[in-house]
Design an enzyme around this catalytic site. Structure first.
Site, short mmCIF file in Angstrom:
data_model
loop_
_atom_site.label_atom_id
_atom_site.label_comp_id
_atom_site.label_asym_id
_atom_site.label_seq_id
_atom_site.Cartn_x
_atom_site.Cartn_y
_atom_site.Cartn_z
N LYS A 181 -64.26 31.68 -0.47
CA LYS A 181 -63.21 32.43 -1.18
C LYS A 181 -62.79 33.66 -0.37
CE LYS A 181 -64.61 35.56 -4.17
NZ LYS A 181 -64.33 36.97 -4.31
N ASN A 182 -63.77 34.39 0.16
CA ASN A 182 -63.44 35.65 0.82
C ASN A 182 -62.87 35.47 2.23
OD1 ASN A 182 -64.15 37.00 -1.45
ND2 ASN A 182 -66.14 37.73 -0.71
N ARG A 221 -58.78 42.72 -7.01
CA ARG A 221 -58.61 43.83 -6.07
C ARG A 221 -58.17 43.35 -4.70
NH1 ARG A 221 -60.91 48.40 -7.20
NH2 ARG A 221 -60.93 48.81 -4.99
N ARG A 251 -64.68 51.80 -5.44
CA ARG A 251 -63.96 50.96 -4.49
C ARG A 251 -62.56 51.47 -4.15
NH1 ARG A 251 -64.88 44.77 -5.90
NH2 ARG A 251 -64.47 44.57 -3.68
N PRO A 252 -62.47 52.66 -3.53
CA PRO A 252 -61.17 53.18 -3.12
C PRO A 252 -60.56 52.34 -1.98
CG PRO A 252 -62.92 54.54 -2.20
CD PRO A 252 -63.59 53.51 -3.08
N ILE A 253 -59.28 52.55 -1.70
CA ILE A 253 -58.67 51.86 -0.54
C ILE A 253 -58.10 52.88 0.45
CG2 ILE A 253 -58.20 49.65 -1.69
CD1 ILE A 253 -55.23 50.61 -1.83
N ASP A 254 -58.70 54.08 0.44
CA ASP A 254 -58.22 55.15 1.32
C ASP A 254 -58.25 54.74 2.80
OD1 ASP A 254 -61.06 55.17 0.75
OD2 ASP A 254 -61.21 56.96 1.99
N LEU A 255 -59.20 53.91 3.20
CA LEU A 255 -59.30 53.57 4.63
C LEU A 255 -58.18 52.61 5.05
CD1 LEU A 255 -63.19 53.20 4.84
CD2 LEU A 255 -61.79 55.19 5.43
N ASP A 287 -73.49 40.76 -1.71
CA ASP A 287 -73.08 39.69 -2.61
C ASP A 287 -74.22 38.72 -2.95
OD1 ASP A 287 -70.56 40.76 -2.66
OD2 ASP A 287 -69.67 39.31 -1.27
N ILE A 300 -74.32 49.29 -0.43
CA ILE A 300 -72.87 49.13 -0.25
C ILE A 300 -72.09 49.64 -1.46
CG2 ILE A 300 -71.00 47.49 0.30
CD1 ILE A 300 -73.11 47.69 2.53
N ARG A 345 -64.15 32.96 -11.01
CA ARG A 345 -63.34 33.60 -9.98
C ARG A 345 -63.77 33.17 -8.58
NH1 ARG A 345 -62.51 39.87 -10.54
NH2 ARG A 345 -61.49 39.35 -8.58
C1 EPZ Z 1 -65.39 42.63 0.34
O1 EPZ Z 1 -64.88 43.60 -0.55
C2 EPZ Z 1 -65.63 41.39 -0.47
N1 EPZ Z 1 -64.37 40.94 -1.05
C3 EPZ Z 1 -66.66 41.68 -1.55
O2 EPZ Z 1 -66.92 40.46 -2.22
C4 EPZ Z 1 -67.95 42.19 -0.90
O3 EPZ Z 1 -68.87 42.58 -1.89
C5 EPZ Z 1 -67.64 43.40 -0.02
O4 EPZ Z 1 -66.60 43.07 0.93
C6 EPZ Z 1 -68.83 43.91 0.77
O5 EPZ Z 1 -69.36 42.88 1.56
C7 EPZ Z 1 -63.54 40.20 -0.32
O6 EPZ Z 1 -63.79 39.90 0.84
C8 EPZ Z 1 -62.30 39.72 -0.97
P1 EPZ Z 1 -65.56 46.92 1.43
P2 EPZ Z 1 -64.19 44.92 0.00
O7 EPZ Z 1 -64.21 47.52 1.64
O8 EPZ Z 1 -63.56 44.64 1.29
C9 EPZ Z 1 -66.09 51.54 0.53
C10 EPZ Z 1 -67.55 39.15 -4.12
O9 EPZ Z 1 -68.42 39.13 -5.01
N2 EPZ Z 1 -64.66 51.70 0.87
O10 EPZ Z 1 -66.23 46.31 2.60
O11 EPZ Z 1 -63.38 45.49 -1.10
C11 EPZ Z 1 -66.30 50.74 -0.75
O12 EPZ Z 1 -66.15 51.52 -1.90
C12 EPZ Z 1 -67.07 40.46 -3.60
O13 EPZ Z 1 -67.03 38.14 -3.63
C13 EPZ Z 1 -64.10 52.96 0.90
O14 EPZ Z 1 -64.77 53.97 0.64
O15 EPZ Z 1 -65.45 45.85 0.26
C14 EPZ Z 1 -67.70 50.22 -0.54
O16 EPZ Z 1 -68.63 51.20 -0.91
C15 EPZ Z 1 -66.99 41.59 -4.51
N3 EPZ Z 1 -62.76 53.07 1.21
C16 EPZ Z 1 -67.77 50.00 0.97
O17 EPZ Z 1 -66.71 50.77 1.52
C17 EPZ Z 1 -61.99 51.99 1.51
O18 EPZ Z 1 -60.80 52.17 1.79
C18 EPZ Z 1 -67.59 48.57 1.43
O19 EPZ Z 1 -66.49 48.00 0.75
C19 EPZ Z 1 -62.57 50.72 1.48
C20 EPZ Z 1 -63.91 50.59 1.16
#
Ligand code: EPZ
Length: 429
Positions: free
Chosen positions: A22-23, A96, A125-129, A308, A330, A400
């Site tokens: 899925k991811n 998301r 889970r912000p998207i600031d980055l 995960d 994480i 999902r």
């Molecule tokens: C991906 O989510 C996966 N989703 C998640 O899968 C998975 O848990 C996660 O990566 C970690 O491996 C998809 O691939 C669709 P991150 P993602 O950005 O990309 C912080 C599942 O069950 N962060 O790597 O959203 C964030 O808050 C799921 O299938 C910021 O601070 O995760 C977290 O603490 C749920 N700012 C860390 O980074 C940002 O702009 C890692 O999150 C982005 C992230």
């Protein structure tokens, strides 16, 4: 709302085939935005999030054809005309990963309007980055009424160093950079196999990318991309869930089509726990004849132990002798399943980001609530070894991301059935 009713006690025996990831499928579908030509994706899992992404792309004017019959895992996406460069709140709030369209939309259309995702069950889970990275590529970002708008006539390559490793952030910016003018060097990138799979698709589409799957990715922007055909990698999280299920139930399970090279960290950990397995080509045979030993585990970015799979590992830890300390690095709130496991008889104490699981405790069937996708999987695993019947509510979370999980489990001997909510009949109906 559907529920699962599971009667524990059966070992899982036989073969289970792993679906596409899925991811990896979600960013691959978003990548189709980058070209006017059709992108054909194979091994797409039939799960709710994929349907959400289909609706998201269709709302932008994309033609998304889902295969049927024997081709039901194939999807063809054609974004020849995009009429609306927008991801609305209605869909983003349910998934998301919809934010993955931000980078490709601004790269292809020069503008993108995407609803801000809020927090979710497992963390803020912000998207600031993602936003900071797009700004580095020259996009102008405004934010109002709950939407982010990104604009750039043409993005310009630049140096991006992620403050923190982000999987979808790396994917989003990779998709933005492939059509940018000049070179982009991204550092501190996510090294997950899903990032490398996206890059493999983009390269087939004509992109110039080096280093995907390592922490530094170098992209030389091109003017345009073309259509391609790509097969999505196997779902390493689904595979890990079944590997743990086979061990936990004392079964003999062949987990096939599962890309064992993506399971190295899990397998090392399971070896310490005392799980027996053999890797043969694309399959892993797991034999769970116990006894299991408590082993500490900390989640990390790939190639570390996947967040995960933390919830599923916790279900296994309840059946290991001794205390396992599980540290979640994480996400800040990813222990919701622990409280439900305690209701089934587990001994788990949470201290901030650490959970201490003391085993081995017998589990007994109970009514429990699924809070997110992987938490649901953990409850299913616990139910498979619990005494009596477990009823898991809110299984829409599991739908999902796990393709036909109850059929797959039934196929290897589990007693699991789905029940729907019985609505009272209206008078006169
Ligand atoms: C991906 O989510 C996966 N989703 C998640 O899968 C998975 O848990 C996660 O990566 C970690 O491996 C998809 O691939 C669709 P991150 P993602 O950005 O990309 C912080 C599942 O069950 N962060 O790597 O959203 C964030 O808050 C799921 O299938 C910021 O601070 O995760 C977290 O603490 C749920 N700012 C860390 O980074 C940002 O702009 C890692 O999150 C982005 C992230």
């Amino acid at each position: 709302m559907d529920k699962f009713v599971i009667r524990g006690g059966n070992p899982l025996l036989g073969t289970v085939r792993i679906s596409g990831a899925k991811n990896a499928a979600l960013p691959a579908m978003a990548a189709a935005i980058l070209t006017e030509e059709p992108v054909i994706l194979e091994n797409i899992p039939q799960v709710r999030d994929i349907e959400t992404e289909r609706r998201l792309l269709a709302a932008m004017g994309a033609e998304v054809e889902l295969g049927y019959g024997r081709a039901h895992h194939r999807t063809t996406i054609c974004c020849q005309k995009l009429t609306r460069a927008e991801a609305g709140y209605d869909l983003v709030k349910t998934m998301r990963a919809s934010t993955l369209v931000l980078g490709p939309l601004v790269a292809r259309c020069g503008v993108a309007r995407v609803s801000m995702p809020g927090g979710c069950a497992i963390g803020a889970r912000p998207i600031d980055l993602h936003i900071k990275g797009l700004q580095r590529l020259g996009a102008e970002i405004t934010q109002e009424h709950g939407y982010i708008e990104a604009r750039a006539e043409r993005l310009k390559g630049n140096h991006i160093a992620f403050d923190k490793i982000t999987v979808t952030g790396t994917e989003d910016l990779l998709m933005a950079a492939v059509l940018a003018e000049g070179e982009t060097v991204m550092e501190n990138c996510a090294r997950e196999p899903e990032v490398a799979d996206l890059a493999a698709l983009l390269i087939k589409m004509g992109a110039n990318i080096e280093g995907a799957g390592t922490s530094t990715i170098r992209v030389r922007g091109v003017e345009r991309l073309h259509g391609a055909r790509h097969r999505i990698i196997p779902d390493r999280i689904e595979a890990a869930t079944f590997i743990i299920a086979g061990a936990l139930t004392g079964g003999d399970l062949l987990v096939s089509s599962c890309a064992p090279q993506h399971q190295a960290t899990l397998l090392r950990k399971l070896e310490e726990v005392g799980v027996k397995f053999h890797v043969n080509g694309e399959s892993i045979r797991v034999m769970g004849d116990g006894p299991f030993k408590a082993v500490d585990m900390s989640t990390e970015e790939y190639p570390g132990f996947a967040t995960d799979v933390q919830a599923q590992y916790m279900a296994l830890a309840t059946q290991a002798e001794g205390a396992s300390v599980i540290t979640e690095n994480i996400f800040e709130n990813r222990f919701m399943h622990a409280l439900e496991l305690v209701r089934m008889g587990a001994d788990i104490k949470i201290e901030g980001r650490r959970a201490v699981v003391r085993g081995k405790t017998p589990l007994s069937g109970a009514a429990v609530l699924a809070s997110d996708l992987r938490a649901s999987a953990s409850l299913v695993l616990a139910a498979l070894v619990a005494d009596g019947e477990t009823i898991i509510d809110r299984v829409y979370h599991i739908d999902r991301g796990y393709e036909h999980i109850e059929e797959k489990l039934r196929g290897v001997g589990a007693q699991i059935r789905r029940i729907g909510e019985m609505l009272p009949k209206r008078a006169g109906a």
